[in-house]
Design a protein around this motif. Structure first.
Motif, PDB file in Angstrom:
ATOM      1  N   SER A 131       0.861  -1.177   0.000  1.00 30.39           N
ATOM      2  CA  SER A 131       0.000   0.000   0.000  1.00 30.39           C
ATOM      3  C   SER A 131       0.897   1.227   0.000  1.00 30.39           C
ATOM      4  CB  SER A 131      -0.899   0.001   1.237  1.00 30.39           C
ATOM      5  OG  SER A 131      -1.678   1.174   1.267  1.00 30.39           O
ATOM      6  N   GLY A 132       0.855   1.997  -1.085  1.00 29.55           N
ATOM      7  CA  GLY A 132       1.684   3.189  -1.181  1.00 29.55           C
ATOM      8  C   GLY A 132       2.098   3.455  -2.614  1.00 29.55           C
ATOM      9  N   ASP A 133       3.351   3.815  -2.801  1.00 32.04           N
ATOM     10  CA  ASP A 133       3.893   4.127  -4.121  1.00 32.04           C
ATOM     11  C   ASP A 133       5.378   3.780  -4.096  1.00 32.04           C
ATOM     12  OD1 ASP A 133       4.617   5.132  -6.594  1.00 32.04           O
ATOM     13  OD2 ASP A 133       3.937   7.180  -6.196  1.00 32.04           O
ATOM     14  N   ILE A 134       5.725   2.673  -4.753  1.00 33.27           N
ATOM     15  CA  ILE A 134       7.104   2.183  -4.721  1.00 33.27           C
ATOM     16  C   ILE A 134       7.476   1.563  -6.067  1.00 33.27           C
ATOM     17  CG2 ILE A 134       6.416  -0.072  -3.773  1.00 33.27           C
ATOM     18  CD1 ILE A 134       9.038  -0.001  -2.113  1.00 33.27           C
ATOM     19  N   LYS A 183      11.066 -17.854  -4.385  1.00 33.50           N
ATOM     20  CA  LYS A 183      12.224 -18.042  -3.512  1.00 33.50           C
ATOM     21  C   LYS A 183      13.498 -17.694  -4.285  1.00 33.50           C
ATOM     22  CE  LYS A 183      12.681 -22.976  -4.417  1.00 33.50           C
ATOM     23  NZ  LYS A 183      12.679 -24.300  -3.793  1.00 33.50           N
ATOM     24  N   GLY A 184      14.509 -17.249  -3.537  1.00 37.18           N
ATOM     25  CA  GLY A 184      15.792 -16.917  -4.140  1.00 37.18           C
ATOM     26  C   GLY A 184      15.885 -15.522  -4.718  1.00 37.18           C
ATOM     27  N   ILE A 185      14.831 -14.725  -4.590  1.00 35.28           N
ATOM     28  CA  ILE A 185      14.805 -13.371  -5.136  1.00 35.28           C
ATOM     29  C   ILE A 185      15.266 -12.370  -4.082  1.00 35.28           C
ATOM     30  CG2 ILE A 185      13.286 -11.552  -6.051  1.00 35.28           C
ATOM     31  CD1 ILE A 185      13.711 -13.886  -7.980  1.00 35.28           C
ATOM     32  N   LYS A 186      16.088 -11.413  -4.502  1.00 36.88           N
ATOM     33  CA  LYS A 186      16.462 -10.289  -3.647  1.00 36.88           C
ATOM     34  C   LYS A 186      15.943  -9.042  -4.358  1.00 36.88           C
ATOM     35  CE  LYS A 186      20.309  -8.057  -1.304  1.00 36.88           C
ATOM     36  NZ  LYS A 186      20.050  -8.359   0.095  1.00 36.88           N
ATOM     37  N   ARG A 187      15.019  -8.368  -3.737  1.00 40.53           N
ATOM     38  CA  ARG A 187      14.393  -7.197  -4.353  1.00 40.53           C
ATOM     39  C   ARG A 187      15.126  -5.916  -3.975  1.00 40.53           C
ATOM     40  NH1 ARG A 187       9.769  -8.579  -6.735  1.00 40.53           N
ATOM     41  NH2 ARG A 187       8.537 -10.283  -5.913  1.00 40.53           N
ATOM     42  N   ALA A 188      15.040  -4.959  -4.872  1.00 36.41           N
ATOM     43  CA  ALA A 188      15.505  -3.605  -4.604  1.00 36.41           C
ATOM     44  C   ALA A 188      14.344  -2.684  -4.944  1.00 36.41           C
ATOM     45  CB  ALA A 188      16.716  -3.269  -5.460  1.00 36.41           C
ATOM     46  N   GLY A 189      14.225  -1.585  -4.213  1.00 38.80           N
ATOM     47  CA  GLY A 189      13.117  -0.680  -4.478  1.00 38.80           C
ATOM     48  C   GLY A 189      13.402   0.738  -4.040  1.00 38.80           C
ATOM     49  N   TYR A 190      12.537   1.632  -4.515  1.00 34.89           N
ATOM     50  CA  TYR A 190      12.585   3.044  -4.128  1.00 34.89           C
ATOM     51  C   TYR A 190      11.167   3.495  -3.825  1.00 34.89           C
ATOM     52  CZ  TYR A 190      13.019   8.061  -4.218  1.00 34.89           C
ATOM     53  OH  TYR A 190      12.966   9.386  -3.868  1.00 34.89           O
ATOM     54  N   ALA A 191      10.941   4.000  -2.610  1.00 31.30           N
ATOM     55  CA  ALA A 191       9.616   4.467  -2.196  1.00 31.30           C
ATOM     56  C   ALA A 191       9.418   5.915  -2.626  1.00 31.30           C
ATOM     57  CB  ALA A 191       9.451   4.326  -0.690  1.00 31.30           C
ATOM     58  N   HIS A 192       8.466   6.146  -3.518  1.00 36.15           N
ATOM     59  CA  HIS A 192       8.125   7.500  -3.973  1.00 36.15           C
ATOM     60  C   HIS A 192       7.263   8.214  -2.927  1.00 36.15           C
ATOM     61  CE1 HIS A 192       9.643   6.453  -7.967  1.00 36.15           C
ATOM     62  NE2 HIS A 192       9.007   5.306  -7.798  1.00 36.15           N
ATOM     63  N   ALA A 193       6.524   7.437  -2.148  1.00 40.14           N
ATOM     64  CA  ALA A 193       5.688   7.952  -1.053  1.00 40.14           C
ATOM     65  C   ALA A 193       5.773   6.935   0.074  1.00 40.14           C
ATOM     66  CB  ALA A 193       4.240   8.111  -1.514  1.00 40.14           C
ATOM     67  N   ASP A 194       5.324   7.314   1.264  1.00 39.78           N
ATOM     68  CA  ASP A 194       5.301   6.349   2.372  1.00 39.78           C
ATOM     69  C   ASP A 194       4.561   5.091   1.912  1.00 39.78           C
ATOM     70  OD1 ASP A 194       6.558   8.277   3.882  1.00 39.78           O
ATOM     71  OD2 ASP A 194       4.823   8.700   5.152  1.00 39.78           O
ATOM     72  N   THR A 195       5.152   3.939   2.162  1.00 40.52           N
ATOM     73  CA  THR A 195       4.617   2.667   1.666  1.00 40.52           C
ATOM     74  C   THR A 195       4.641   1.627   2.772  1.00 40.52           C
ATOM     75  OG1 THR A 195       5.382   3.153  -0.581  1.00 40.52           O
ATOM     76  CG2 THR A 195       4.948   0.836  -0.064  1.00 40.52           C
ATOM     77  N   ILE A 196       3.567   0.854   2.867  1.00 40.87           N
ATOM     78  CA  ILE A 196       3.510  -0.275   3.797  1.00 40.87           C
ATOM     79  C   ILE A 196       3.650  -1.547   2.968  1.00 40.87           C
ATOM     80  CG2 ILE A 196       2.112  -1.535   5.470  1.00 40.87           C
ATOM     81  CD1 ILE A 196       0.747   1.172   6.079  1.00 40.87           C
ATOM     82  N   TRP A 197       4.630  -2.372   3.336  1.00 38.72           N
ATOM     83  CA  TRP A 197       4.905  -3.626   2.628  1.00 38.72           C
ATOM     84  C   TRP A 197       4.713  -4.773   3.612  1.00 38.72           C
ATOM     85  CZ3 TRP A 197       6.929  -4.005  -2.494  1.00 38.72           C
ATOM     86  CH2 TRP A 197       7.222  -5.310  -2.906  1.00 38.72           C
ATOM     87  N   THR A 198       3.768  -5.649   3.311  1.00 41.18           N
ATOM     88  CA  THR A 198       3.473  -6.784   4.169  1.00 41.18           C
ATOM     89  C   THR A 198       3.820  -8.067   3.432  1.00 41.18           C
ATOM     90  OG1 THR A 198       1.636  -5.550   5.146  1.00 41.18           O
ATOM     91  CG2 THR A 198       1.683  -7.927   5.535  1.00 41.18           C
TER      92      THR A 198
END
Length: 98
Positions: free
Chosen positions: A25-28, A50-65
């Motif tokens: 929920s947010g913008d990432i 499985k085996g994935i390593k994610r990278a990201g940038y939050a453009h706005a406050d984001t909740i990641w569950t």
């Protein structure tokens, strides 16, 4: 497991040992199986292999569950069962699981 990612944050995740689902929920902008993808609003059941390593940038406050199936009783125990910090460790665990 849930984290709040403040706007302007550049982050990487851990390497997961099992497939799992995410709710966002947010913008990432985040690396997905299809490449870099911008997730906005509420995204339900974003799959992760499985085996994935994610990278990201939050453009706005984001909740990641992240949703995992585990017999763990504490967050610390769950982390020991579900994630590793390096691809070398991931390959070692996968080899042991055969």
């Amino acid at each position: 497991r849930e984290i709040t990612i403040p706007a302007g944050t550049l982050l990487t995740g851990k390497i997961h040992l099992e497939d799992h689902l995410n709710f966002v929920s947010g913008d990432i902008s985040v690396e997905t199986d299809e490449g870099m993808t911008r997730l906005t609003g509420v995204q339900i059941a974003v799959p992760s292999k499985k085996g994935i390593k994610r990278a990201g940038y939050a453009h706005a406050d984001t909740i990641w569950t992240t949703v995992h199936a585990t017999p763990a009783k504490t967050p610390e125990e769950a982390e020991m069962l579900l994630v590793v910090d390096s691809f070398e460790k991931y390959l070692e665990v996968q080899k042991c699981l055969g």
